[in-house]
Write a protein that holds these residues in place. Structure first.
Motif, PDB file in Angstrom:
ATOM      1  N   SER A 141       0.829  -1.216   0.000  1.00 34.73           N
ATOM      2  CA  SER A 141       0.000   0.000   0.000  1.00 34.73           C
ATOM      3  C   SER A 141       0.858   1.259   0.000  1.00 34.73           C
ATOM      4  O   SER A 141       0.600   2.195  -0.761  1.00 34.73           O
ATOM      5  CB  SER A 141      -0.942   0.000   1.205  1.00 34.73           C
ATOM      6  OG  SER A 141      -1.759  -1.139   1.199  1.00 34.73           O
ATOM      7  N   THR A 142       1.870   1.291   0.866  1.00 31.49           N
ATOM      8  CA  THR A 142       2.715   2.485   0.921  1.00 31.49           C
ATOM      9  C   THR A 142       3.524   2.650  -0.366  1.00 31.49           C
ATOM     10  O   THR A 142       3.717   3.778  -0.838  1.00 31.49           O
ATOM     11  CB  THR A 142       3.666   2.432   2.131  1.00 31.49           C
ATOM     12  OG1 THR A 142       4.316   1.162   2.181  1.00 31.49           O
ATOM     13  CG2 THR A 142       2.919   2.663   3.418  1.00 31.49           C
ATOM     14  N   LEU A 143       3.975   1.541  -0.951  1.00 31.95           N
ATOM     15  CA  LEU A 143       4.682   1.616  -2.235  1.00 31.95           C
ATOM     16  C   LEU A 143       3.808   2.260  -3.303  1.00 31.95           C
ATOM     17  O   LEU A 143       4.245   3.148  -4.042  1.00 31.95           O
ATOM     18  CB  LEU A 143       5.084   0.202  -2.686  1.00 31.95           C
ATOM     19  CG  LEU A 143       6.509  -0.256  -2.402  1.00 31.95           C
ATOM     20  CD1 LEU A 143       6.692  -1.685  -2.837  1.00 31.95           C
ATOM     21  CD2 LEU A 143       7.519   0.633  -3.098  1.00 31.95           C
ATOM     22  N   PHE A 144       2.561   1.810  -3.374  1.00 30.23           N
ATOM     23  CA  PHE A 144       1.633   2.338  -4.372  1.00 30.23           C
ATOM     24  C   PHE A 144       1.359   3.827  -4.125  1.00 30.23           C
ATOM     25  O   PHE A 144       1.403   4.647  -5.046  1.00 30.23           O
ATOM     26  CB  PHE A 144       0.326   1.540  -4.326  1.00 30.23           C
ATOM     27  CG  PHE A 144      -0.718   2.025  -5.289  1.00 30.23           C
ATOM     28  CD1 PHE A 144      -0.622   1.733  -6.640  1.00 30.23           C
ATOM     29  CD2 PHE A 144      -1.792   2.794  -4.847  1.00 30.23           C
ATOM     30  CE1 PHE A 144      -1.588   2.190  -7.549  1.00 30.23           C
ATOM     31  CE2 PHE A 144      -2.747   3.251  -5.727  1.00 30.23           C
ATOM     32  CZ  PHE A 144      -2.643   2.944  -7.079  1.00 30.23           C
ATOM     33  N   MET A 145       1.099   4.178  -2.863  1.00 32.96           N
ATOM     34  CA  MET A 145       0.776   5.577  -2.531  1.00 32.96           C
ATOM     35  C   MET A 145       1.969   6.504  -2.754  1.00 32.96           C
ATOM     36  O   MET A 145       1.805   7.640  -3.222  1.00 32.96           O
ATOM     37  CB  MET A 145       0.303   5.668  -1.078  1.00 32.96           C
ATOM     38  CG  MET A 145      -1.040   5.021  -0.828  1.00 32.96           C
ATOM     39  SD  MET A 145      -1.506   5.118   0.914  1.00 32.96           S
ATOM     40  CE  MET A 145      -3.001   4.121   0.919  1.00 32.96           C
ATOM     41  N   ILE A 146       3.175   6.035  -2.430  1.00 29.99           N
ATOM     42  CA  ILE A 146       4.385   6.840  -2.651  1.00 29.99           C
ATOM     43  C   ILE A 146       4.588   7.085  -4.142  1.00 29.99           C
ATOM     44  O   ILE A 146       4.967   8.185  -4.557  1.00 29.99           O
ATOM     45  CB  ILE A 146       5.613   6.142  -2.026  1.00 29.99           C
ATOM     46  CG1 ILE A 146       5.560   6.257  -0.498  1.00 29.99           C
ATOM     47  CG2 ILE A 146       6.917   6.734  -2.553  1.00 29.99           C
ATOM     48  CD1 ILE A 146       6.547   5.376   0.233  1.00 29.99           C
TER      49      ILE A 146
END
Length: 612
Positions: free
Chosen positions: A169-174
């Motif tokens: 999730s954080t990879l996608f949002m970043i």
């Protein structure tokens, strides 16, 4: 690259070799090597003795590729299980609880980011800071939990799923945030993210289809075992660099696409992926990854006001742990408060992704160098403290009794395995339903219970404990899976191993937490090499057992079961024309079949007298 670059490269390579020994000898392995690598970089780099130069483009490239490769290997760790969950059980499922933990983490991280920005003013974006603190580390969580088979399976599953969801999730949002920040918000850029996500799973399906295609297999088989080609490694790098090219072309963060490329490789066939992972791990952890961590330590700059940075680091470390512990409260739905706190502490471990997120923020001008240095320190501290505190709180309960090895299936293989462990003074007990086989085992002074391995009355007599190991060696996979379920549910035993009779059932083995003991294809390849290469044949026969082959002449029409009861050898494979066949009990042998079998060397002379 000039002399300074070569010198720095040599120092980093030397440090990457020495540090694992320091970690193992001085710290008993409690402090991860990567944490010591960052510390070594801090000492030898800009904040220390300036021995490692950080102004050389070639070294910067190697460091960046180390990060890309680290995220690629993180993708290799991903395991998606397609399991249907009823509506009633959904709210207790790992997916729901893990998603809830991530939502709480993101919310608390945003509140913490507001405090940091308004107090210390070292960032221009509260949202991006929230993403940084929402990360966790699969590289910390997965190894810790995989070594703790004493923990409940459901507990381990939820924590692993939580780490995975946080990383994805954080990879996608970043990635999305980076596109918006750099004004790369055209429809093509955003579409490309989703295209790559779809491509990841589409390529996986294609690879699985090709793996089952006989014509493609024949071509690959002709080159895949040649050491000077290493086609699997070449293919892995080809996928990685194609994804990197597309990311660079459309302005997508490289760490995300490298993670997706890793997922593709992780979804190849189980046996092949194990071998590929070993080779790719060797390349990464042998050079590129330690280079990245040492170099990141080297470029970090500690501010002159050391008192101020210590206060900031303390606030960030305490706050980051507090966020994860509070966010992990959904674990209380299924587990105790002690388990909940321990889980939150383990999920507080941050390493590669938080450093990557911080570097991207530094590149985008969202955070300053002071905060980036604090994040690197946080990565060091959390990667050491979180697994250590988790192990203290969830202390591994050692068995008060010596663990047994329970073998279900006392045929030829089961008998040999039981005899081997018995000679090593292990506590072995066998369950076998064939009376003759039971008598043979008793003659060898091996404890045996004659009966069905799925009969709970027989199993209760054994008084199995959770630390016992179970070897399921019947020749039927469904039976092995059924018995494994009884041992897990009734006796809470998680160390389950089973004979792998049919490759198509490996997915069921994995879903039921069973470790397969024999890969049929691997055995086939070993036998093929043994037949084709006399030197390999000699090597295989250095033990008390020998692998032999015979052509059938007088056993035409006999079943495997009839032969097994009459002779002392174990048939492992049959070659009929150009086709390899796995020997099942009811299989009828035909004229000119070639049987491959294992035999005790002491019985070889007797077998040579027999006419096949």
């Amino acid at each position: 690259m000039n002399n300074y670059g070569i010198n720095s490269l040599a120092i980093i390579a030397l440090m990457s070799f020495i540090i694992p020994f320091v970690s193992a000898k001085s710290f008993k392995g409690m402090i991860p090597s990567v944490a010591l690598e960052i510390v070594a970089g801090l000492i030898l780099g800009r904040s220390g003795f300036h021995i490692i130069r950080t102004d050389i483009p070639a070294l910067e490239f190697l460091s960046m590729f180390g990060l890309i490769y680290l995220m690629f290997l993180s993708g290799l760790e991903v395991e998606f299980k397609e399991q249907s969950v009823s509506a009633k059980r959904f709210f207790h499922s790992p997916l729901f609880i893990s998603t809830l933990i991530f939502v709480f983490t993101l919310s608390l991280s945003y509140l913490f980011s507001i405090f940091l920005v308004e107090t210390f003013h070292f960032s221009t974006s509260k949202i991006y800071l929230a993403l940084i603190f929402s990360t966790t580390s699969v590289a910390v969580v997965f190894p810790t939990l995989k070594s703790r088979l004493d923990l409940k399976k459901s507990y381990r599953q939820i924590l692993m799923t939580s780490a995975l969801i946080a990383d994805l999730s954080t990879l996608f949002m970043i990635t999305v945030f980076s596109l918006l920040k750099e004004n790369k918000y055209g429809i093509v850029n955003f579409l490309m993210i989703f295209i790559l996500l779809i491509a990841t799973f589409t390529i996986n399906k294609i690879m699985r289809f090709l793996a089952d295609n006989r014509w493609i297999n024949k071509i690959i088989h002709s080159i895949k075992y040649k050491n000077d080609i290493q086609v699997a490694v070449r293919g892995s790098f080809a996928i990685l660099f194609v994804f990197l090219y597309l990311a660079n072309k459309f302005g997508i963060e490289l760490i995300m696409v490298s993670f997706l490329a890793g997922i593709i490789i992780s979804k190849t066939t189980d046996m092949e992926s194990d071998i590929i992972k070993m080779k790719l791990d060797a390349i990464g952890y042998g050079f590129f990854i330690p280079f990245f961590f040492i170099y990141q330590g080297a470029i970090a700059v500690m501010p002159s006001n050391i008192q101020n940075i210590i206060i900031i680091i303390l606030i960030i470390v305490i706050g980051s742990f507090f966020i994860k512990i509070i966010a992990s409260l959904p674990l209380k739905i299924l587990f105790s408060l002690k388990d909940t706190i321990a889980g939150g502490i383990l999920l507080s471990g941050r390493l590669s992704l938080i450093i990557a997120a911080s570097l991207i923020g530094l590149k985008l001008g969202i955070i300053n160098e002071e905060f980036n240095s604090a994040i690197i320190i946080l990565a060091i501290v959390s990667s050491v403290i979180s697994p250590t505190l988790f192990s203290i709180i969830k202390k591994q309960i050692l068995s008060s009794h010596s663990s047994k090895i329970i073998i279900v299936g006392g045929g030829r293989i089961g008998s040999d395995v039981a005899e081997m462990f018995s000679k090593k003074q292990k506590d072995v007990v066998v369950i076998e339903k064939d009376k003759q086989a039971c008598q043979k085992l008793e003659m060898k002074n091996i404890s045996v219970h004659c009966g069905d391995g799925s009969n709970v009355e027989i199993l209760d007599k054994l008084k199995p404990k959770k630390y016992d190991k179970v070897l399921l060696l019947t020749n039927d996979d469904r039976t092995n899976i059924k018995i494994a379920g009884i041992f897990e549910e009734r006796y809470d035993i998680t160390q389950l191993f089973a004979r792998d009779n049919e490759p198509k059932n490996r997915k069921l083995f994995k879903e039921n937490g069973i470790v397969p003991l024999v890969y049929t294809e691997q055995l086939l390849k070993t036998v093929e090499k043994a037949i084709d290469s006399p030197t390999v044949f000699e090597f295989l026969n250095e033990s008390e057992k020998a692998i032999r082959q015979k052509t059938i002449e007088n056993l035409h029409g006999k079943t495997i079961e009839e032969i097994s009861t009459k002779y002392t050898f174990e048939i492992i494979l049959i070659k009929r024309g150009k086709k390899w066949i796995y020997p099942k009990n009811d299989l009828l042998l035909k004229q000119s079949d070639i049987i491959i079998f294992i035999i005790d060397k002491k019985d070889e002379k007797e077998i040579q007298k027999l006419k096949f």
